[in-house]
Design a protein around this motif. Structure first.
Motif, PDB file in Angstrom:
ATOM      1  N   ALA A 211       0.835  -1.207   0.000  1.00  0.00           N
ATOM      2  CA  ALA A 211       0.000   0.000   0.000  1.00  0.00           C
ATOM      3  C   ALA A 211       0.867   1.254   0.000  1.00  0.00           C
ATOM      4  O   ALA A 211       0.557   2.237  -0.682  1.00  0.00           O
ATOM      5  N   SER A 212       1.974   1.231   0.737  1.00  0.00           N
ATOM      6  CA  SER A 212       2.887   2.382   0.758  1.00  0.00           C
ATOM      7  C   SER A 212       3.539   2.587  -0.605  1.00  0.00           C
ATOM      8  O   SER A 212       3.697   3.718  -1.064  1.00  0.00           O
ATOM      9  N   ALA A 213       3.918   1.474  -1.241  1.00  0.00           N
ATOM     10  CA  ALA A 213       4.515   1.579  -2.581  1.00  0.00           C
ATOM     11  C   ALA A 213       3.539   2.222  -3.561  1.00  0.00           C
ATOM     12  O   ALA A 213       3.914   3.082  -4.373  1.00  0.00           O
ATOM     13  N   LEU A 214       2.268   1.819  -3.483  1.00  0.00           N
ATOM     14  CA  LEU A 214       1.250   2.379  -4.364  1.00  0.00           C
ATOM     15  C   LEU A 214       0.953   3.832  -4.011  1.00  0.00           C
ATOM     16  O   LEU A 214       0.827   4.685  -4.890  1.00  0.00           O
ATOM     17  N   LYS A 215       0.853   4.116  -2.724  1.00  0.00           N
ATOM     18  CA  LYS A 215       0.510   5.467  -2.278  1.00  0.00           C
ATOM     19  C   LYS A 215       1.610   6.461  -2.640  1.00  0.00           C
ATOM     20  O   LYS A 215       1.326   7.581  -3.051  1.00  0.00           O
ATOM     21  N   GLN A 216       2.863   6.054  -2.487  1.00  0.00           N
ATOM     22  CA  GLN A 216       3.968   6.943  -2.829  1.00  0.00           C
ATOM     23  C   GLN A 216       3.995   7.202  -4.331  1.00  0.00           C
ATOM     24  O   GLN A 216       4.202   8.326  -4.775  1.00  0.00           O
ATOM     25  N   GLY A 217       3.812   6.147  -5.113  1.00  0.00           N
ATOM     26  CA  GLY A 217       3.597   6.308  -6.544  1.00  0.00           C
ATOM     27  C   GLY A 217       4.789   6.727  -7.370  1.00  0.00           C
ATOM     28  O   GLY A 217       4.624   7.087  -8.539  1.00  0.00           O
ATOM     29  N   THR A 218       5.993   6.694  -6.816  1.00  0.00           N
ATOM     30  CA  THR A 218       7.176   7.033  -7.603  1.00  0.00           C
ATOM     31  C   THR A 218       7.650   5.812  -8.380  1.00  0.00           C
ATOM     32  O   THR A 218       7.264   4.676  -8.078  1.00  0.00           O
ATOM     33  N   GLU A 219       8.502   6.045  -9.357  1.00  0.00           N
ATOM     34  CA  GLU A 219       9.035   4.926 -10.148  1.00  0.00           C
ATOM     35  C   GLU A 219       9.777   3.939  -9.254  1.00  0.00           C
ATOM     36  O   GLU A 219       9.638   2.723  -9.407  1.00  0.00           O
ATOM     37  N   GLU A 220      10.539   4.467  -8.294  1.00  0.00           N
ATOM     38  CA  GLU A 220      11.294   3.603  -7.382  1.00  0.00           C
ATOM     39  C   GLU A 220      10.376   2.795  -6.475  1.00  0.00           C
ATOM     40  O   GLU A 220      10.562   1.591  -6.298  1.00  0.00           O
ATOM     41  N   SER A 221       9.363   3.459  -5.898  1.00  0.00           N
ATOM     42  CA  SER A 221       8.473   2.751  -4.970  1.00  0.00           C
ATOM     43  C   SER A 221       7.653   1.689  -5.689  1.00  0.00           C
ATOM     44  O   SER A 221       7.422   0.600  -5.151  1.00  0.00           O
ATOM     45  N   LEU A 222       7.197   1.988  -6.921  1.00  0.00           N
ATOM     46  CA  LEU A 222       6.438   0.998  -7.678  1.00  0.00           C
ATOM     47  C   LEU A 222       7.310  -0.211  -8.020  1.00  0.00           C
ATOM     48  O   LEU A 222       6.849  -1.356  -7.970  1.00  0.00           O
ATOM     49  N   ALA A 223       8.585   0.046  -8.335  1.00  0.00           N
ATOM     50  CA  ALA A 223       9.508  -1.062  -8.613  1.00  0.00           C
ATOM     51  C   ALA A 223       9.728  -1.904  -7.371  1.00  0.00           C
ATOM     52  O   ALA A 223       9.778  -3.141  -7.448  1.00  0.00           O
TER      53      ALA A 223
END
Length: 404
Positions: A211-223
């Motif tokens: 959920a944090s990866a999605l919420k942050q939404g940056t290329e790095e977090s999504l990866a």
């Protein structure tokens, strides 16, 4: 007058108080409308905060203010006399200090000092079954102090005490609430490498990290979210929310093929969010035949005027499909889609989402990040169970399930 009442209802449903009253109100609907908390992923009950609040209120009633002040002063004097030497701290005193802790630096400092002293004297043996890590994190969640939680988590002497999954879940929930998403992902990296706890992929922590990866939404977090999904997906059976968040991450990362690979053969293909993910993924890959095959069953048994969210297609999904159909310039396909769209509009499925969603493009994200109850994560199991140690029972119908 009617307009004023409606506005009041809308305000009430959006308020944090209403959203956090109970698990049932975590997914609030009026006229089948989603109202999603922007702050918390897990409900208060899932974090154990409702029981903590009751116990804290019980302690505060049991000990009047003057008696509580004398208790704190006596402990502060003992700590001052002990300096850097060992000090005998009883479990009951530490428990009492936690539950009587107020929202001021003096009380928080006292709890931290007692915790360090208690941990120093009981590094190998802990007396009783009181789980200080989880209760301490619930206190900091209640006091809204992620800074103190991070400080304690980074204290080497407390690493073992704060390594329980129940503690980590509340800690990560507090960080998520304050949008410290990089820190949440870092904690999950430490869990995955075995630095914090024995189970590398406890589902309650993994879902917060995704959920944090999605919420942050940056290329790095999504990866990072996709990498975590790939590491977890073959470690056991995961709940629908795991697949829904992971599939949304894949779409946001421009990887519709990954979303299809993850979701196409799951048992959750008919769930609200997952159906919309599949529709968008097939559409982005130009497979309108698959899109129509998913849309037709949705409208097959619908009746005019019915209000059922399980048959809904999110507005942004429908816009994407319509744009793709226009590009194909196929008259039969356009006619088929127009019939399906009329069925959706007659049932008001598309309509209520268009009117009630603040941002039509964010309807999917809001859906998959709506507050979670522990029964959705561990149906039929102990609420603090670890996904990496046992295979979960068959999933019950959840927020993303058709039965709604």
């Amino acid at each position: 007058m009617e307009k004023a009442v409606l506005n009041y209802k809308c305000w009430l449903l959006r308020s944090p108080l209403y959203l956090n009253l109970s698990p049932k109100f975590s997914r609030c609907t009026i006229n089948n409308t989603f109202y999603v908390s922007k702050r918390s992923l897990y409900t208060l009950q899932a974090l154990g905060l409702q029981d903590f609040q009751k116990q804290r209120a019980k302690f505060q009633q049991q000990f009047p203010q003057n008696e509580a002040d004398r208790f704190r002063e006596a402990l502060q004097e003992q700590i001052a006399r002990s300096h850097n030497t060992l000090m005998l701290v009883f479990k009951q005193d530490l428990e009492k200090a936690i539950y009587l802790c107020r929202e001021n630096e003096e009380d928080i400092s006292l709890v931290k000092d007692l915790l360090l002293k208690f941990n120093a004297q009981n590094r190998k043996v802990r007396f009783g079954s009181f789980r200080f890590g989880a209760v301490l994190m619930r206190l900091l969640y209640e006091l809204d102090r992620p800074d103190v939680a991070l400080e304690l988590m980074e204290t080497p002497e407390l690493s073992k005490l704060l390594s329980e999954v129940s503690t980590l879940q509340v800690f990560m929930g507090l960080l998520y609430k304050h949008e410290l998403h990089s820190e949440v992902l870092d904690i999950q990296d430490n869990i995955s490498t075995g630095r914090l706890t024995n189970g590398r992929y406890p589902r309650i922590c993994v879902i917060i990290a995704l959920a944090s990866a999605l919420k942050q939404g940056t290329e790095e977090s999504l990866a990072r979210g996709l990498a975590l999904t790939e590491a977890c997906v073959n470690t056991g059976r995961w709940p629908s929310r795991f697949y829904a968040i992971a599939g949304t991450i894949a779409l946001q990362a421009g990887r519709p093929d990954t979303a299809l690979q993850l979701l196409h053969n799951t048992a959750y293909a008919s769930h609200l969010a997952i159906r919309n993910i599949l529709l968008q993924a097939w559409c982005e890959l130009g497979r309108l035949d698959q899109v129509m095959s998913l849309l037709r069953p949705v409208t097959a048994n619908m009746r005019p005027g019915t209000l059922v969210h399980q048959s809904a297609v999110f507005p942004h999904t429908l816009d994407t499909i319509k744009a793709a159909v226009e590009q194909q310039n196929d008259a039969a396909l356009k006619q088929d889609l127009a019939r399906i769209e009329r069925a959706l509009l007659s049932s008001n499925c598309d309509g209520y989402l268009v009117r009630r969603t603040r941002d039509r493009e964010q309807a999917l994200v809001e859906c998959v990040l709506s507050p979670l109850d522990m029964s959705e994560v561990f149906p039929g199991r102990n609420k603090w169970a670890d996904n990496s140690s046992r295979t979960p029972h068959l999933e019950r119908e959840s927020l993303l399930d058709e039965s709604g």
